[in-house]
Design an enzyme around this catalytic site. Structure first.
Site, PDB file in Angstrom:
ATOM      1  N   GLY A  69       0.859  -1.176   0.000  1.00 21.06           N
ATOM      2  CA  GLY A  69       0.000   0.000   0.000  1.00 21.06           C
ATOM      3  C   GLY A  69       0.894   1.225   0.000  1.00 21.06           C
ATOM      4  N   GLY A  70       0.546   2.221  -0.758  1.00 21.14           N
ATOM      5  CA  GLY A  70       1.326   3.457  -0.705  1.00 21.14           C
ATOM      6  C   GLY A  70       1.001   4.179   0.588  1.00 21.14           C
ATOM      7  N   GLU A  71       1.748   5.220   0.883  1.00 15.25           N
ATOM      8  CA  GLU A  71       1.511   5.923   2.143  1.00 15.25           C
ATOM      9  C   GLU A  71       0.928   7.307   1.931  1.00 15.25           C
ATOM     10  OE1 GLU A  71       4.896   5.498   4.786  1.00 15.25           O
ATOM     11  OE2 GLU A  71       5.230   3.506   3.963  1.00 15.25           O
ATOM     12  N   TYR A 131       1.248  -6.034   8.631  1.00 14.14           N
ATOM     13  CA  TYR A 131       1.919  -5.293   9.712  1.00 14.14           C
ATOM     14  C   TYR A 131       1.230  -5.509  11.074  1.00 14.14           C
ATOM     15  CZ  TYR A 131       5.181  -1.988   7.345  1.00 14.14           C
ATOM     16  OH  TYR A 131       6.223  -1.405   6.686  1.00 14.14           O
ATOM     17  N   HIS A 196       9.002  -6.970  10.838  1.00 15.50           N
ATOM     18  CA  HIS A 196       9.451  -5.707  10.226  1.00 15.50           C
ATOM     19  C   HIS A 196       9.917  -4.778  11.343  1.00 15.50           C
ATOM     20  CE1 HIS A 196       8.727  -1.737   8.110  1.00 15.50           C
ATOM     21  NE2 HIS A 196       8.457  -1.407   9.354  1.00 15.50           N
ATOM     22  N   HIS A 225      15.053  -5.641   7.835  1.00 20.79           N
ATOM     23  CA  HIS A 225      15.403  -4.219   7.644  1.00 20.79           C
ATOM     24  C   HIS A 225      16.445  -3.772   8.689  1.00 20.79           C
ATOM     25  CE1 HIS A 225      11.860  -4.459   5.208  1.00 20.79           C
ATOM     26  NE2 HIS A 225      10.988  -4.185   6.145  1.00 20.79           N
ATOM     27  N   ARG A 228      18.667  -0.621   8.313  1.00 23.40           N
ATOM     28  CA  ARG A 228      18.028   0.646   7.934  1.00 23.40           C
ATOM     29  C   ARG A 228      18.590   1.846   8.700  1.00 23.40           C
ATOM     30  NH1 ARG A 228      12.042   0.088   8.229  1.00 23.40           N
ATOM     31  NH2 ARG A 228      12.151   2.221   7.486  1.00 23.40           N
ATOM     32  N   ASP A 280      12.680  -6.488  -0.353  1.00 19.16           N
ATOM     33  CA  ASP A 280      11.521  -5.633  -0.037  1.00 19.16           C
ATOM     34  C   ASP A 280      10.912  -5.059  -1.326  1.00 19.16           C
ATOM     35  OD1 ASP A 280       9.634  -4.444   1.566  1.00 19.16           O
ATOM     36  OD2 ASP A 280      10.926  -2.860   2.328  1.00 19.16           O
TER      37      ASP A 280
HETATM   38 ZN    ZN Z   1       8.935  -4.017   6.017  1.00 21.24          ZN
END
Ligand code: ZN
Length: 382
Positions: A69-71, A131, A196, A225, A228, A280
Site C-alpha cells: 500500500g502506498g503511504e 503489519y 518488520h 530491515h 536501515r 523488499d
Molecule cells: Zn517491512
C-alpha cells in the site's frame, strides 16, 4: 528433457571447480568432472559454458508480490510484480507477503499471485498476516493457515518499533509466536515470525523481552530491515551474537548499504550463516519510492566487484542461508545432485547470461525467453 551444462565453474555456492551439470526435468541429476557424462540422443541438449560461473538461483525472502500500500492515499498504491522482472534479477524463489496495507490488499490475492508466479517457473511461498496484530489470516488462525495451506511458512511482516505498526504488546506477540511455533511443528513448516523493524525508539528490545519471557526457539524469529539505521544495525549484531538470525534489505540508501553492512559484519567476526538479504521489492519506501527487486542482485555483485569479497562468501546470503531459514535446504539454495534445477550462469563480468528455473530455460545469451525456453535447442547456438 535433459540438459548438460558443460565446463562451467561451479559455485554450489562453495567452489567445486569446473564441472558438467546434468539437468533432468526440474532437478539436477549430477555434477561431474568435465567429459565424464556420455549422453547422446534426442531430447538431450548441450550448453557449452566454458568461462561462465554457475550459482544456485537466488532466493528473495521478502517480496510484496501484489504490491504494498502506498503511504499517500489510494493513488499511491503499488502494483503487482511481474514474474519476468523476478527472473531477470537472477531470482528463482520468492516469499510473498503483505505489508502496511492489510485492509485493501488481501491474503487471497497474495496466494493467487504466488500460484501465478509458480506457473512461470518461480518457486513461491507466502506469509500470513500483515503489519498489524491481530493478524489477517485465511482461516482465523495462523497455525491453521500454516497447517492447511501449503505455501504459508509463517507470519509476516509483523511490524514493531514503527509508527505504522499496531504497537503490539509482549502478550500479543507471545500469543502469535506460539501459533507460529505450533503451526511449524504440526505442519512441518519453516515456522518463521518475520518481524518488520522500523526506525522506532524500541528497536529489538521487544524481541529480547519476548525471548526472556518464553521458551520459544530463537530460530523462530527473523527480524528484517536491520541495516536501515546504524543503531538498529548495532542491535542486530548483538542479537546475532546471542544466536539469533537477521535479515538485511538490499537497495538501502539511508542506513547501511549491503556492501557496507556485510563488510562490517565480517570485521565484527559475525557468523554470516545467521544473516540473509532480501529486496523488499514493490514495497513502499518512506521517502515515496518503491523497492526494486533488481537491487538484490546488484548489491550482491557490488559486494564482489567493489568490496572484493569472494562469491563463496556472498552468494550464500541469498541462496543457502535463506533456503535454510525456509527449511528448503538442500532442495533449494545449493547446486547438488537431487536439488531443484534453479541455476544462474554469470559471465566473468558478473552479468546474467543464462537462468534455469525448475529446469526451464528462462534466460539465455542475456535474452529473456520465457515460455519459449523449453523449445530452445542450445546446440544450434554455440
Ligand atoms: Zn517491512
Amino acid at each position: 528433457m535433459v540438459t548438460i551444462i558443460k565446463n562451467v565453474a561451479c559455485f554450489s555456492p562453495k567452489y567445486l571447480g569446473v564441472k558438467d551439470i546434468c539437468v533432468m526435468e526440474n532437478k539436477i541429476a549430477s555434477i561431474t568432472d568435465p567429459g565424464k557424462l556420455d549422453l547422446k540422443g534426442s531430447g538431450i541438449r548441450t550448453l557449452e559454458a566454458e568461462g561462465l560461473l554457475a550459482f544456485p538461483g537466488m532466493i528473495d525472502g521478502h517480496v510484496h508480490i501484489i504490491g504494498g500500500g502506498g503511504e499517500e492515499g489510494f493513488e499511491s498504491q503499488i502494483g503487482e510484480i511481474d514474474g519476468t522482472e523476478i527472473l531477470k534479477a537472477g531470482i528463482t524463489t520468492v516469499v510473498g507477503l503483505l505489508g502496511a496495507d492489510g485492509l485493501t490488499k488481501s491474503l487471497y490475492s497474495l496466494l493467487a499471485k504466488a500460484k501465478a508466479l509458480e506457473s512461470e517457473g518461480i518457486s513461491t511461498f507466502i506469509y500470513s498476516g500483515s503489519y498489524a496484530l491481530p493478524p489477517v489470516t485465511f482461516t482465523g488462525d495462523i497455525a491453521k493457515d500454516m497447517v492447511l495451506i501449503d505455501k504459508v511458512v509463517g507470519a509476516g511482516e509483523i511490524a514493531i518499533s514503527d509508527h505504522r505498526s499496531s504497537h503490539p504488546d509482549i502478550q500479543e506477540l507471545l500469543a502469535l509466536s506460539s501459533k507460529v511455533h505450533m503451526g511449524s511443528l504440526i505442519g512441518g513448516k519453516a515456522g518463521l515470525l518475520h518481524l518488520h523493524l522500523g526506525d522506532g525508539k524500541t528497536g529489538l528490545s521487544l524481541l529480547h523481552q519476548l525471548l526472556e519471557h518464553s521458551d520459544l526457539p530463537m530460530e523462530l524469529f527473523l527480524p528484517t530491515h536491520i541495516n536501515r539505521n546504524p543503531v538498529l544495525f548495532e542491535q542486530g549484531i548483538a542479537y546475532v551474537r546471542q544466536g539469533g538470525n537477521i535479515d538485511l534489505t538490499s537497495g538501502e540508501e539511508q542506513g547501511l548499504s549491503i556492501p557496507e553492512a556485510i563488510q562490517k559484519l565480517i570485521q565484527e567476526e559475525i557468523n554470516l550463516q545467521q544473516v540473509t538479504v532480501s529486496s523488499d521489492a514493490n514495497g513502499s519506501i518512506p521517502d515515496g519510492g518503491v523497492g526494486k527487486i533488481r537491487t538484490l542482485f546488484d548489491d550482491v555483485i557490488r559486494c564482489i566487484t567493489e568490496t572484493r569479497l569472494s562469491p563463496e562468501l556472498v552468494f550464500p546470503l541469498v541462496t543457502a542461508y535463506p533456503a535454510r531459514r525456509l527449511k528448503q535446504y538442500p532442495q533449494k539454495g545449493i547446486l547438488a545432485a537431487g536439488s531443484d534445477a534453479d541455476i544462474l550462469l554469470l559471465n566473468a563480468n558478473y552479468e546474467i547470461e543464462t537462468l534455469f528455473a525448475m529446469g526451464e530455460l528462462k534466460i539465455h545469451n542475456k535474452s529473456f525467453l520465457g515460455k519459449e525456453g523449453n523449445n530452445w535447442n542450445m546446440q544450434q547456438d554455440v
